[in-house]
Design an enzyme around this catalytic site. Structure first.
Site, PDB file in Angstrom:
ATOM      1  N   GLU A  35       0.963  -0.890   0.049  1.00 43.52           N
ATOM      2  CA  GLU A  35      -0.319   0.082   0.147  1.00 43.52           C
ATOM      3  C   GLU A  35       0.945   0.879  -0.007  1.00 43.52           C
ATOM      4  O   GLU A  35       1.617   1.203   1.240  1.00 43.52           O
ATOM      5  CB  GLU A  35      -0.860  -0.151   1.413  1.00 43.52           C
ATOM      6  CG  GLU A  35      -1.775   1.043   1.030  1.00 43.52           C
ATOM      7  CD  GLU A  35      -2.796   1.024   2.530  1.00 43.52           C
ATOM      8  OE1 GLU A  35      -2.863  -0.145   3.439  1.00 43.52           O
ATOM      9  OE2 GLU A  35      -3.889   1.679   2.976  1.00 43.52           O
ATOM     10  N   ARG A 267       4.447 -12.686  10.112  1.00 39.89           N
ATOM     11  CA  ARG A 267       5.030 -11.645   9.934  1.00 39.89           C
ATOM     12  C   ARG A 267       6.263 -11.630  10.310  1.00 39.89           C
ATOM     13  O   ARG A 267       6.787 -12.179  11.085  1.00 39.89           O
ATOM     14  CB  ARG A 267       4.190 -10.506  10.071  1.00 39.89           C
ATOM     15  CG  ARG A 267       3.806 -10.437  11.333  1.00 39.89           C
ATOM     16  CD  ARG A 267       3.402  -8.544  11.922  1.00 39.89           C
ATOM     17  NE  ARG A 267       2.738  -8.837  10.724  1.00 39.89           N
ATOM     18  CZ  ARG A 267       2.357  -7.560  10.206  1.00 39.89           C
ATOM     19  NH1 ARG A 267       3.697  -6.233  10.024  1.00 39.89           N
ATOM     20  NH2 ARG A 267       1.297  -6.906   8.661  1.00 39.89           N
ATOM     21  N   LYS A 277       3.617   0.962   9.916  1.00 37.06           N
ATOM     22  CA  LYS A 277       3.998   2.295   8.623  1.00 37.06           C
ATOM     23  C   LYS A 277       3.967   4.060   9.517  1.00 37.06           C
ATOM     24  O   LYS A 277       3.783   5.105   9.476  1.00 37.06           O
ATOM     25  CB  LYS A 277       3.408   1.941   7.627  1.00 37.06           C
ATOM     26  CG  LYS A 277       4.162   1.165   6.323  1.00 37.06           C
ATOM     27  CD  LYS A 277       3.800   1.647   5.180  1.00 37.06           C
ATOM     28  CE  LYS A 277       3.149   0.413   5.484  1.00 37.06           C
ATOM     29  NZ  LYS A 277       2.406   0.012   3.155  1.00 37.06           N
TER      30      LYS A 277
HETATM   31  P1  ATP Z   1       2.341  -2.083   8.102  1.00 39.39           P
HETATM   32  O1  ATP Z   1       1.716  -2.434   9.316  1.00 39.39           O
HETATM   33  O2  ATP Z   1       3.620  -1.596   8.509  1.00 39.39           O
HETATM   34  O3  ATP Z   1       1.171  -0.358   7.416  1.00 39.39           O
HETATM   35  P2  ATP Z   1       0.860  -3.258   5.496  1.00 39.39           P
HETATM   36  O4  ATP Z   1       0.819  -5.029   5.791  1.00 39.39           O
HETATM   37  O5  ATP Z   1      -0.221  -2.302   5.798  1.00 39.39           O
HETATM   38  O6  ATP Z   1       1.588  -2.704   7.047  1.00 39.39           O
HETATM   39  P3  ATP Z   1       1.290  -2.737   2.992  1.00 39.39           P
HETATM   40  O7  ATP Z   1       1.821  -2.166   2.421  1.00 39.39           O
HETATM   41  O8  ATP Z   1       0.185  -3.267   2.946  1.00 39.39           O
HETATM   42  O9  ATP Z   1       1.800  -2.559   4.357  1.00 39.39           O
HETATM   43  O10 ATP Z   1       2.496  -5.006   2.912  1.00 39.39           O
HETATM   44  C1  ATP Z   1       2.899  -5.288   2.024  1.00 39.39           C
HETATM   45  C2  ATP Z   1       3.406  -6.440   1.654  1.00 39.39           C
HETATM   46  O11 ATP Z   1       4.295  -7.004   2.477  1.00 39.39           O
HETATM   47  C3  ATP Z   1       1.743  -6.870   2.693  1.00 39.39           C
HETATM   48  O12 ATP Z   1       2.128  -8.201   1.418  1.00 39.39           O
HETATM   49  C4  ATP Z   1       2.218  -7.187   3.886  1.00 39.39           C
HETATM   50  O13 ATP Z   1       1.563  -8.743   4.228  1.00 39.39           O
HETATM   51  C5  ATP Z   1       3.412  -8.051   3.800  1.00 39.39           C
HETATM   52  N1  ATP Z   1       4.364  -7.347   4.712  1.00 39.39           N
HETATM   53  C6  ATP Z   1       4.312  -6.308   6.119  1.00 39.39           C
HETATM   54  N2  ATP Z   1       4.526  -6.108   6.677  1.00 39.39           N
HETATM   55  C7  ATP Z   1       5.203  -7.085   7.362  1.00 39.39           C
HETATM   56  C8  ATP Z   1       6.369  -7.712   8.382  1.00 39.39           C
HETATM   57  N3  ATP Z   1       6.700  -7.068   9.161  1.00 39.39           N
HETATM   58  N4  ATP Z   1       6.818  -9.158   7.806  1.00 39.39           N
HETATM   59  C9  ATP Z   1       6.930  -9.763   6.715  1.00 39.39           C
HETATM   60  N5  ATP Z   1       5.379  -9.275   5.529  1.00 39.39           N
HETATM   61  C10 ATP Z   1       5.205  -8.304   5.595  1.00 39.39           C
HETATM   62 MG    MG Z   2      -1.736  -3.914   4.261  1.00 41.45          MG
END
Ligand code: ATP
Ligand code: MG
Length: 567
Positions: A35, A267, A277
């Site tokens: 995202e 994760r 984020k």
């Molecule tokens: P945040 O909570 O930091 O906003 P998010 O999951 O909402 O993280 P995205 O941009 O949606 O952020 O994540 C893109 C991809 O990265 C998704 O497939 C998500 O599952 C993966 N991802 C995000 N954080 C992690 C993590 N800590 N470990 C492994 N994969 C991750």
């Molecule tokens: Mg997300």
């Protein structure tokens, strides 16, 4: 630590092997779907290495798709940084960058198909009512009064929602599934909601936005993704993912048995850091760090600026593997990985972080020599260099003690040590300032020990580094400690926020670092080992031509080996 990692398959590799063997999919396609509402962090890097790594391993493809269905918090700055970070990590996505927003027309057609098939309806419950009607974990929900709205009516309302005829919250489009499902996600979930807001990729014109569950699985299907890998918290969404893909059946994929499926892995959590984020953004916006790329940040750009290499991050992702249970990784492992790589590629140089003078009393007045120093003992091709040596040097304050404690083998009055690649010196006396701090040490050198070897076989117990005072350049070095003082900084102290866990001593700036003259010529991004001190990288923001600022990437001490030995 064992250098050879067992070649056994993780659970995702097993699933993919099976799917390829059975012919379910002729080839695989994965995707990384960020995202664009922040910069990528080390958790994303894990997901990236997993998705791109699986595609590579099985001869498939991996897409990059901006999951830009939530227009409020997203921006072009993030879209650009994501691509930059991905390329830097060493991965190339297949074809163009995709955007979920590019599929808005198709998704809209899918929604109309669901309405026509009696599988979706426009609902007039407001947010509060929706929540109330949904029921609870222990109680089933109640059907919306609009659940049986005729398809023509829903189609008409949806069209008008899209055109912007209604204010936000007036209507939603919902899937007609099961208000009594034990899985709350299946209780007639939202498909579209009205958002009268401009989209950074599409501009104005859309007044409705698709919900994640609807957009995500169907975007996967549109791209013919086979394995849609996400983190564990999406476990409950899997059923809905499958429902949408089956109900819409884009390109007949479901009918052919080639529809995408979702698989979850744990994760990555790193101790001593936050990873959300939202919190990272808060650190930037409130000035607790100097940007998304502050070298203390767990972001990919922060790690890059700190001096991490793509190789070390990929190695880290590999070593932590894929788990199906949440766990917390010690940052010492990440440090171990970068140390391993830098040990191979970084040239050694001498730099004195906290200098005191060493005056060699029997050195001929005004004489300068050059001594030959090997650049990297790990890499014969790196060769050697000539370093100026003279009778007035800088050495580390730590390398001299007026009264040496037990087990201290370095310089002390009457004691002899080796100056790296130069000579044996023996301390004779020292001077202090008003507070008793040593400012200057006097010594004599043994001219017979050129190159740092005594022909009579006499041994010394320590070798210390040095820089010739007359030739030294003065530079700035920035030493980083953990950004947070506690292992789980997300847990706020009573009555406080996670910010109260910040480590006030996470940045130490040294402005009087004495270095070999050649170091002044290094360029932003260059990496080097300061012998006995640590690995450093020339900062990309604060350095000026001829005046590099050095970020300490990591110390030489291996904490990970210690943890392993204990554990
Ligand atoms: P945040 O909570 O930091 O906003 P998010 O999951 O909402 O993280 P995205 O941009 O949606 O952020 O994540 C893109 C991809 O990265 C998704 O497939 C998500 O599952 C993966 N991802 C995000 N954080 C992690 C993590 N800590 N470990 C492994 N994969 C991750
Ligand atoms: Mg997300």
């Amino acid at each position: 630590m064992a250098e050879h990692r067992e070649e056994h398959q993780n659970f995702l590799e097993e699933i993919i092997s099976e799917h390829l063997a059975s012919g379910k999919y002729p080839s695989i396609r994965t995707r990384f779907p960020p995202e664009p509402n922040g910069y990528l962090h080390i958790g994303h890097a894990k997901s990236i290495c997993l998705n791109f790594g699986l595609a590579k391993k099985f001869g498939g493809k991996c897409n990059l798709r901006m999951d830009d269905t939530n227009p409020e918090k997203e921006g072009v700055e993030y879209v650009d940084s994501i691509q930059e970070d991905l390329k830097w990590l060493g991965w190339q996505w297949d074809g163009d960058v995709h955007y979920a927003s590019e599929y808005f027309d198709r998704l809209y057609e899918f929604a109309k198909k669901l309405i026509r098939d009696g599988k979706a309806y426009v609902c007039s419950l407001n947010e509060e009512q929706l929540r109330e009607y949904r029921g609870t974990v222990t109680e089933p929900g109640r059907p919306s009064p609009d659940r049986d709205r005729p398809a023509e009516e829903s189609l008409d309302l949806l069209e008008r929602m899209k055109k912007g005829e209604f204010e936000e919250g007036r209507y939603t489009l919902r899937a007609k599934i099961d208000m009594a499902s034990p899985n709350m996600k299946m209780r007639d979930p939202l498909i579209y909601r009205i958002r009268r807001i401009e989209h950074h990729h599409l501009g104005a014109g859309w007044n409705i936005y698709p919900m994640y569950d609807f957009a995500h699985g169907l975007s996967d299907a549109i791209e013919h993704i086979t394995h849609s890998i996400c983190t564990l918290e999406f476990d409950n969404n899997r059923e809905l993912y499958d429902w949408f893909v089956q109900a819409v059946d884009p390109d007949g994929l479901a009918t052919a048995g080639r529809e995408p499926h979702q698989y979850e892995f744990a994760r990555l959590n790193l101790a001593y850091t936050v990873m959300s984020k939202r919190k990272l953004k808060q650190l930037v916006e409130e000035g607790h760090v100097d940007g998304w790329d502050d070298p203390r940040m767990p972001t990919v750009c922060g790690l890059r600026r700190r001096g991490y290499t793509p190789e070390s991050i990929r190695d880290f992702a590999d070593r932590i593997g894929v788990a199906r249970r949440d766990n917390v990784v010690d940052p010492a492992l990440l440090e171990f990985c970068v140390r391993e790589h830098l040990n191979k590629i970084a040239d050694r140089r001498m730099a004195v972080l906290d200098p005191i003078e060493l005056v060699i009393e029997n050195w001929p007045e005004g004489k300068t020599e050059t001594v030959e120093v090997v650049n990297n003992p790990e890499n014969p091709e790196a060769g050697s260099r000539k370093v100026p040596f003279s009778g007035r040097l800088f050495i580390e304050r730590d390398d001299f003690k007026p009264e040496p404690p037990p087990k201290y083998f370095r310089l002390a009055p009457g004691r002899e040590v080796r100056l790296r690649c130069a000579y044996y010196v023996k301390a004779t006396r020292f001077e202090t300032d008003a507070e008793g701090n040593v400012t200057r040490v006097y010594a004599t050198y043994d001219p017979a020990t050129a190159g740092g070897n005594a022909p009579d076989g006499r041994k010394v117990k320590a070798t210390i580094h040095w820089v010739s005072a007359e030739h030294a350049k003065t530079v700035e070095a920035r030493l980083y400690d953990r950004l947070f003082r506690v292992e789980a900084p997300d847990v706020a102290p009573e009555g406080g926020t996670f910010l109260d866990n910040l480590n006030p001593g996470s940045l130490k700036v040294l402005e009087n670092v004495k270095v070999e003259p050649s170091l002044a010529e290094l360029r932003p991004g260059d990496k080097v080992q300061f012998e006995r001190v640590g690995y450093f990288c020339v900062d990309t923001r604060f350095s000026r031509p001829g005046a590099p600022v050095f970020n300490r990437t990591v110390t030489l001490k291996d904490e990970w080996a210690k943890i392993q030995a204990k554990g």
